[in-house]
Design a protein around this motif. Structure first.
Motif, PDB file in Angstrom:
ATOM      1  N   ALA A 122      24.438 -15.023  38.228  1.00 16.79           N
ATOM      2  CA  ALA A 122      23.820 -15.648  37.385  1.00 16.79           C
ATOM      3  C   ALA A 122      24.366 -16.626  36.835  1.00 16.79           C
ATOM      4  O   ALA A 122      23.991 -17.494  35.499  1.00 16.79           O
ATOM      5  N   THR A 123      25.382 -17.271  36.608  1.00 12.79           N
ATOM      6  CA  THR A 123      26.420 -18.587  36.362  1.00 12.79           C
ATOM      7  C   THR A 123      25.867 -19.885  36.561  1.00 12.79           C
ATOM      8  O   THR A 123      25.447 -20.322  36.668  1.00 12.79           O
ATOM      9  N   ASP A 124      25.401 -19.338  38.354  1.00 10.44           N
ATOM     10  CA  ASP A 124      25.429 -20.218  39.149  1.00 10.44           C
ATOM     11  C   ASP A 124      23.715 -20.536  39.056  1.00 10.44           C
ATOM     12  O   ASP A 124      23.039 -21.461  38.757  1.00 10.44           O
ATOM     13  N   ILE A 125      22.634 -19.637  38.163  1.00 12.82           N
ATOM     14  CA  ILE A 125      21.377 -19.433  38.064  1.00 12.82           C
ATOM     15  C   ILE A 125      21.412 -20.185  36.674  1.00 12.82           C
ATOM     16  O   ILE A 125      20.727 -21.118  37.229  1.00 12.82           O
ATOM     17  N   TYR A 126      21.993 -19.742  35.941  1.00  8.62           N
ATOM     18  CA  TYR A 126      22.136 -19.961  34.994  1.00  8.62           C
ATOM     19  C   TYR A 126      22.137 -21.074  35.073  1.00  8.62           C
ATOM     20  O   TYR A 126      21.360 -22.853  34.168  1.00  8.62           O
TER      21      TYR A 126
ATOM     22  N   GLU B 125      23.593 -15.065  26.644  1.00  5.39           N
ATOM     23  CA  GLU B 125      22.466 -14.121  26.365  1.00  5.39           C
ATOM     24  C   GLU B 125      21.210 -14.580  27.657  1.00  5.39           C
ATOM     25  O   GLU B 125      20.455 -13.638  28.313  1.00  5.39           O
ATOM     26  N   VAL B 126      20.933 -15.570  28.040  1.00 10.12           N
ATOM     27  CA  VAL B 126      20.467 -15.775  29.109  1.00 10.12           C
ATOM     28  C   VAL B 126      21.265 -15.761  30.506  1.00 10.12           C
ATOM     29  O   VAL B 126      20.690 -14.708  31.961  1.00 10.12           O
ATOM     30  N   LYS B 127      22.727 -15.597  30.937  1.00 10.72           N
ATOM     31  CA  LYS B 127      23.983 -15.178  31.806  1.00 10.72           C
ATOM     32  C   LYS B 127      23.481 -13.907  31.938  1.00 10.72           C
ATOM     33  O   LYS B 127      22.686 -12.699  32.758  1.00 10.72           O
ATOM     34  N   ALA B 128      23.333 -12.657  30.564  1.00 10.59           N
ATOM     35  CA  ALA B 128      22.975 -11.397  30.384  1.00 10.59           C
ATOM     36  C   ALA B 128      22.073 -11.292  31.512  1.00 10.59           C
ATOM     37  O   ALA B 128      21.740  -9.977  31.459  1.00 10.59           O
ATOM     38  N   GLN B 129      21.076 -11.410  30.784  1.00  7.57           N
ATOM     39  CA  GLN B 129      19.649 -10.918  31.116  1.00  7.57           C
ATOM     40  C   GLN B 129      19.152 -11.331  32.850  1.00  7.57           C
ATOM     41  O   GLN B 129      19.101 -10.666  32.940  1.00  7.57           O
ATOM     42  N   ILE B 130      19.508 -12.095  33.310  1.00  8.03           N
ATOM     43  CA  ILE B 130      19.387 -12.863  34.563  1.00  8.03           C
ATOM     44  C   ILE B 130      20.449 -11.530  35.661  1.00  8.03           C
ATOM     45  O   ILE B 130      20.199 -10.675  36.520  1.00  8.03           O
ATOM     46  N   VAL B 131      21.607 -10.655  34.933  1.00  5.81           N
ATOM     47  CA  VAL B 131      21.980 -10.058  35.338  1.00  5.81           C
ATOM     48  C   VAL B 131      21.242  -8.670  35.105  1.00  5.81           C
ATOM     49  O   VAL B 131      21.869  -7.614  36.069  1.00  5.81           O
ATOM     50  N   ARG B 132      21.077  -8.380  34.122  1.00  2.00           N
ATOM     51  CA  ARG B 132      19.930  -7.402  34.158  1.00  2.00           C
ATOM     52  C   ARG B 132      18.182  -7.380  35.100  1.00  2.00           C
ATOM     53  O   ARG B 132      18.066  -6.244  35.637  1.00  2.00           O
ATOM     54  N   LEU B 133      18.429  -8.423  34.991  1.00  2.00           N
ATOM     55  CA  LEU B 133      17.049  -8.512  36.341  1.00  2.00           C
ATOM     56  C   LEU B 133      17.464  -8.334  37.706  1.00  2.00           C
ATOM     57  O   LEU B 133      16.427  -8.326  38.502  1.00  2.00           O
ATOM     58  N   LEU B 134      18.228  -9.288  38.167  1.00  2.00           N
ATOM     59  CA  LEU B 134      18.697  -8.588  39.313  1.00  2.00           C
ATOM     60  C   LEU B 134      18.590  -7.255  40.040  1.00  2.00           C
ATOM     61  O   LEU B 134      18.979  -6.011  40.134  1.00  2.00           O
ATOM     62  N   PRO B 135      18.051  -7.346  41.261  1.00  5.21           N
ATOM     63  CA  PRO B 135      18.247  -5.836  41.770  1.00  5.21           C
ATOM     64  C   PRO B 135      19.722  -5.323  41.822  1.00  5.21           C
ATOM     65  O   PRO B 135      20.527  -6.200  42.319  1.00  5.21           O
ATOM     66  N   ALA B 136      19.367  -3.864  41.989  1.00 11.86           N
ATOM     67  CA  ALA B 136      20.715  -3.109  41.931  1.00 11.86           C
ATOM     68  C   ALA B 136      21.957  -3.616  42.697  1.00 11.86           C
ATOM     69  O   ALA B 136      23.041  -3.018  42.234  1.00 11.86           O
TER      70      ALA B 136
END
Length: 238
Positions: free
Chosen positions: A54-58, A34-45
């Motif tokens: 997302a994986t490395d940030i999480y 869920e957290v990784k999916a949120q990071i993907v959504r928030l990343l610049p397009a």
């Protein structure tokens, strides 16, 4: 290698703006997916390899026990956008012309390095801090007692997608969760290492700041710089 800059650029502010409608705090731990999916959504397009970022940030949040709240995630993304526009090894214009310690210049740049090119040729072609740091490391590794005598002269002091201080990373590497690729300096120039130490620098210490702006200031000036400045201002007013 930091240059004078605003705390957060316009592009970074846009990242924060994209988070404005999100909840600032999550009431309970969330599943990693869920957290990784949120990071993907928030990343610049235009971010390349969104899942990898997302994986490395999480992983950095999880390894350091930092809560991946929306505000924390957005703060990390804003700094990364400002510092590198999500490039692991961002190019630096005019890098090959930067200052090289004078005691290393006399004749040394014409010596051939391990890849067959002279150090002068490699320096002229360098386009990123990672390349410049590697050139210096190759050089001091090829001369007698080079690492003992010259290790402190590497002109590259920051690196990676969050432009974190290499000295800071070396001082906070005790619990680094990945196998070290040679040195912590080299890890800083990887995405996983750059994000781990950048997140540690931005969020890895307790503060009572109400706004992320003060953490951005600390990221530039050092931990608790905002608190210390506020205290000095209060004393001067008193």
């Amino acid at each position: 290698m930091h240059t004078p800059r605003l705390f957060v650029s316009l592009a970074a502010l846009l990242v924060l703006a994209g988070c404005a409608g999100q909840r600032s705090e999550e009431p309970a731990p969330r599943p990693p997916a869920e957290v990784k999916a949120q990071i993907v959504r928030l990343l610049p397009a235009k971010t390349v390899d969104r899942q990898g970022w997302a994986t490395d940030i999480y992983a950095a949040f999880a390894a350091q026990g930092i809560s991946p709240t929306t505000q924390n995630l957005c703060s990390v993304l804003a700094v990364t956008e400002h510092e590198s526009t999500f490039q692991v090894d961002p190019p630096v214009p005019g890098l090959g012309k930067m200052h090289i310690p004078s005691l290393l210049v006399s004749g040394a740049l014409q010596v051939r390095s391990p890849n067959g090119k002279t150090y002068s040729e490699r320096l002229s072609a360098a386009r990123s801090e990672k390349e410049l740091s590697a050139i210096f490391d190759d050089f001091i590794g090829s001369v007698p007692m080079g690492r003992t005598l010259f290790s402190g002269f590497n002109p590259v002091h920051t690196g990676g997608p969050m432009q974190v201080s290499i000295e800071f990373a070396e001082q906070h590497a005790k619990d680094y969760p990945y196998p070290v690729d040679g040195t912590i300096r080299r890890e800083v120039f990887s995405r996983r290492g750059g994000m781990y130490f950048g997140i540690a620098h931005l969020l890895g210490y307790p503060v009572s700041y109400r706004e992320p702006l003060y953490r951005f200031a600390d990221f530039n000036a050092g931990w608790y710089a905002s608190r210390n400045a506020a205290f000095q201002n209060a004393v001067s007013r008193a």
